[in-house]
Enzyme design. Structure first.
Site, PDB file in Angstrom:
ATOM      1  N   GLY A  42      -8.125   8.358  -3.684  1.00 60.36           N
ATOM      2  CA  GLY A  42      -7.914   7.122  -4.179  1.00 60.36           C
ATOM      3  C   GLY A  42      -9.537   6.362  -4.211  1.00 60.36           C
ATOM      4  O   GLY A  42      -9.556   5.707  -5.218  1.00 60.36           O
ATOM      5  N   ASP A 100     -10.592   3.145  -1.063  1.00 56.98           N
ATOM      6  CA  ASP A 100     -10.028   2.093  -1.963  1.00 56.98           C
ATOM      7  C   ASP A 100      -9.365   1.105  -1.154  1.00 56.98           C
ATOM      8  O   ASP A 100      -9.317  -0.061  -1.387  1.00 56.98           O
ATOM      9  CB  ASP A 100      -9.109   2.977  -2.823  1.00 56.98           C
ATOM     10  N   ASP A 103      -4.697   0.093   4.475  1.00 58.37           N
ATOM     11  CA  ASP A 103      -3.116  -0.318   4.572  1.00 58.37           C
ATOM     12  C   ASP A 103      -2.439  -0.220   6.208  1.00 58.37           C
ATOM     13  O   ASP A 103      -3.005  -1.252   6.978  1.00 58.37           O
ATOM     14  CB  ASP A 103      -2.418   0.650   3.684  1.00 58.37           C
ATOM     15  N   THR A 104      -2.009   0.683   6.448  1.00 59.73           N
ATOM     16  CA  THR A 104      -1.528   0.925   8.131  1.00 59.73           C
ATOM     17  C   THR A 104      -3.064   1.175   8.705  1.00 59.73           C
ATOM     18  O   THR A 104      -2.908   0.908  10.043  1.00 59.73           O
ATOM     19  CB  THR A 104      -0.815   2.138   8.293  1.00 59.73           C
ATOM     20  N   GLY A 105      -4.208   1.582   8.004  1.00 60.96           N
ATOM     21  CA  GLY A 105      -5.361   1.841   8.800  1.00 60.96           C
ATOM     22  C   GLY A 105      -5.286   3.432   9.304  1.00 60.96           C
ATOM     23  O   GLY A 105      -6.449   3.734   9.906  1.00 60.96           O
ATOM     24  N   THR A 107      -5.130   6.330   7.702  1.00 60.31           N
ATOM     25  CA  THR A 107      -5.986   7.147   6.999  1.00 60.31           C
ATOM     26  C   THR A 107      -7.591   6.860   7.319  1.00 60.31           C
ATOM     27  O   THR A 107      -8.290   7.812   7.665  1.00 60.31           O
ATOM     28  CB  THR A 107      -5.767   7.081   5.521  1.00 60.31           C
ATOM     29  N   ASP A 159      -2.819   5.287  -6.549  1.00 55.56           N
ATOM     30  CA  ASP A 159      -1.769   6.029  -7.190  1.00 55.56           C
ATOM     31  C   ASP A 159      -0.370   5.485  -6.630  1.00 55.56           C
ATOM     32  O   ASP A 159      -0.293   4.998  -5.448  1.00 55.56           O
ATOM     33  CB  ASP A 159      -1.812   7.491  -7.071  1.00 55.56           C
ATOM     34  N   ARG A 165      -3.512   6.101 -11.594  1.00 58.00           N
ATOM     35  CA  ARG A 165      -4.956   5.905 -11.017  1.00 58.00           C
ATOM     36  C   ARG A 165      -6.056   5.556 -12.443  1.00 58.00           C
ATOM     37  O   ARG A 165      -7.195   4.803 -11.919  1.00 58.00           O
ATOM     38  CB  ARG A 165      -5.399   7.179 -10.603  1.00 58.00           C
TER      39      ARG A 165
HETATM   40  C1  PRP Z   1      -4.013   6.038   0.096  1.00 56.69           C
HETATM   41  C2  PRP Z   1      -5.255   5.345  -0.180  1.00 56.69           C
HETATM   42  C3  PRP Z   1      -5.870   5.147   1.254  1.00 56.69           C
HETATM   43  C4  PRP Z   1      -4.852   5.188   2.150  1.00 56.69           C
HETATM   44  C5  PRP Z   1      -4.647   3.872   2.968  1.00 56.69           C
HETATM   45  O1  PRP Z   1      -4.152   7.456   0.191  1.00 56.69           O
HETATM   46  O2  PRP Z   1      -6.106   5.924  -1.204  1.00 56.69           O
HETATM   47  O3  PRP Z   1      -6.730   6.323   1.385  1.00 56.69           O
HETATM   48  O4  PRP Z   1      -3.751   5.701   1.355  1.00 56.69           O
HETATM   49  O5  PRP Z   1      -3.287   3.828   3.476  1.00 56.69           O
HETATM   50  P1  PRP Z   1      -3.124   3.934   4.898  1.00 56.69           P
HETATM   51  O6  PRP Z   1      -4.207   2.535   5.565  1.00 56.69           O
HETATM   52  O7  PRP Z   1      -1.669   3.406   5.204  1.00 56.69           O
HETATM   53  O8  PRP Z   1      -3.300   5.165   5.765  1.00 56.69           O
HETATM   54  P2  PRP Z   1      -2.942   8.396  -0.060  1.00 56.69           P
HETATM   55  O9  PRP Z   1      -2.737   9.076   1.300  1.00 56.69           O
HETATM   56  O10 PRP Z   1      -2.071   7.874  -0.710  1.00 56.69           O
HETATM   57  O11 PRP Z   1      -3.974   9.757  -0.891  1.00 56.69           O
HETATM   58  P3  PRP Z   1      -5.001   9.686  -2.232  1.00 56.69           P
HETATM   59  O12 PRP Z   1      -6.058   8.836  -1.670  1.00 56.69           O
HETATM   60  O13 PRP Z   1      -4.820  11.083  -2.495  1.00 56.69           O
HETATM   61  O14 PRP Z   1      -3.794   8.899  -2.930  1.00 56.69           O
END
Ligand code: PRP
Length: 197
Positions: A42, A100, A103-105, A107, A159, A165
């Site tokens: 992302g 990028d 969200d939930t934090g 990742t 995405d 994207r």
């Molecule tokens: C999306 C985004 C962040 C993550 C945020 O990645 O790019 O890295 O989710 O979400 P979270 O805070 O709930 O974890 P995704 O897992 O969709 O993979 P991508 O970056 O390959 O699109």
């Protein structure tokens, strides 16, 4: 279920936000050896724009790939590292993680914990977007672009099921209930590309 793209943040607003973040980073990392770590996929567009606005020399750019959403609109609750980086790229370095969206934090927290294991000199986070309404794991964002509502964001690298994207602006996906309007919205990506011209 059809989904409409609704415009949220323009290209011009993104440019000005990225410039502001670069100024903040330049100010804080003067005379230090900055290493950027982009979270794939992302962050690839945000990172590419950000590095071209940062004026201090960047020692290295690395990438970590994590994924938690797959083709769903809801986080799986677990972020898997699917591509990692050499520990020597991190140890003793000033690391700035580039995300990028938080969200939930889950990742970002997984990425920060992973990098912390390799004992960087410092570890900070730059995120273009923050969606605090959905947070499950606390994450400290040192350099933040904008806060967004609880919406499913796409565009500018972000995405839904790998699509959107490529959009230069940021949108959110709105579920379309009305069949007549839904028919008109069958090609939302075309609508978005037309709207930007
Ligand atoms: C999306 C985004 C962040 C993550 C945020 O990645 O790019 O890295 O989710 O979400 P979270 O805070 O709930 O974890 P995704 O897992 O969709 O993979 P991508 O970056 O390959 O699109």
């Amino acid at each position: 279920m059809n989904r409409n793209l609704v415009h949220l943040i323009s290209q011009a607003e993104i440019v000005s936000t990225v410039r502001r973040l670069a100024v903040e980073i330049d100010r804080d990392y003067q005379d230090r050896s900055l290493v950027l770590v982009g979270i794939l996929k992302g962050s690839f567009i945000f990172l590419a724009d950000l590095v071209r606005e940062i004026e201090i020399p960047i020692a290295n750019i690395e990438f970590l790939r994590l994924s938690s959403y797959g083709s769903s609109m809801v986080s799986s609750g677990e972020a898997k590292i699917t591509m990692n980086l050499p520990p020597k790229a991190i140890a003793g370095k000033d690391i700035l993680v580039v995300e990028d969206i938080v969200d939930t934090g889950i990742t970002t927290d997984t990425a920060l914990r992973y990098l912390q294991n390799y004992q960087p000199a410092s570890l900070r986070l730059c995120a273009l977007l923050d969606k605090p309404a959905r947070r499950q794991v606390p994450v400290k964002i040192d350099y933040l672009g904008s806060t967004v509502e609880d919406l499913f964001i796409v565009g500018y690298g972000i995405d839904f099921d790998q699509k959107y994207r490529q959009l230069p602006d940021i949108y959110y996906l709105e579920e379309e209930q009305d069949s007549e309007t839904a028919e008109k919205a069958n090609y939302p990506i075309n609508q978005a590309m037309a709207a930007k011209n």
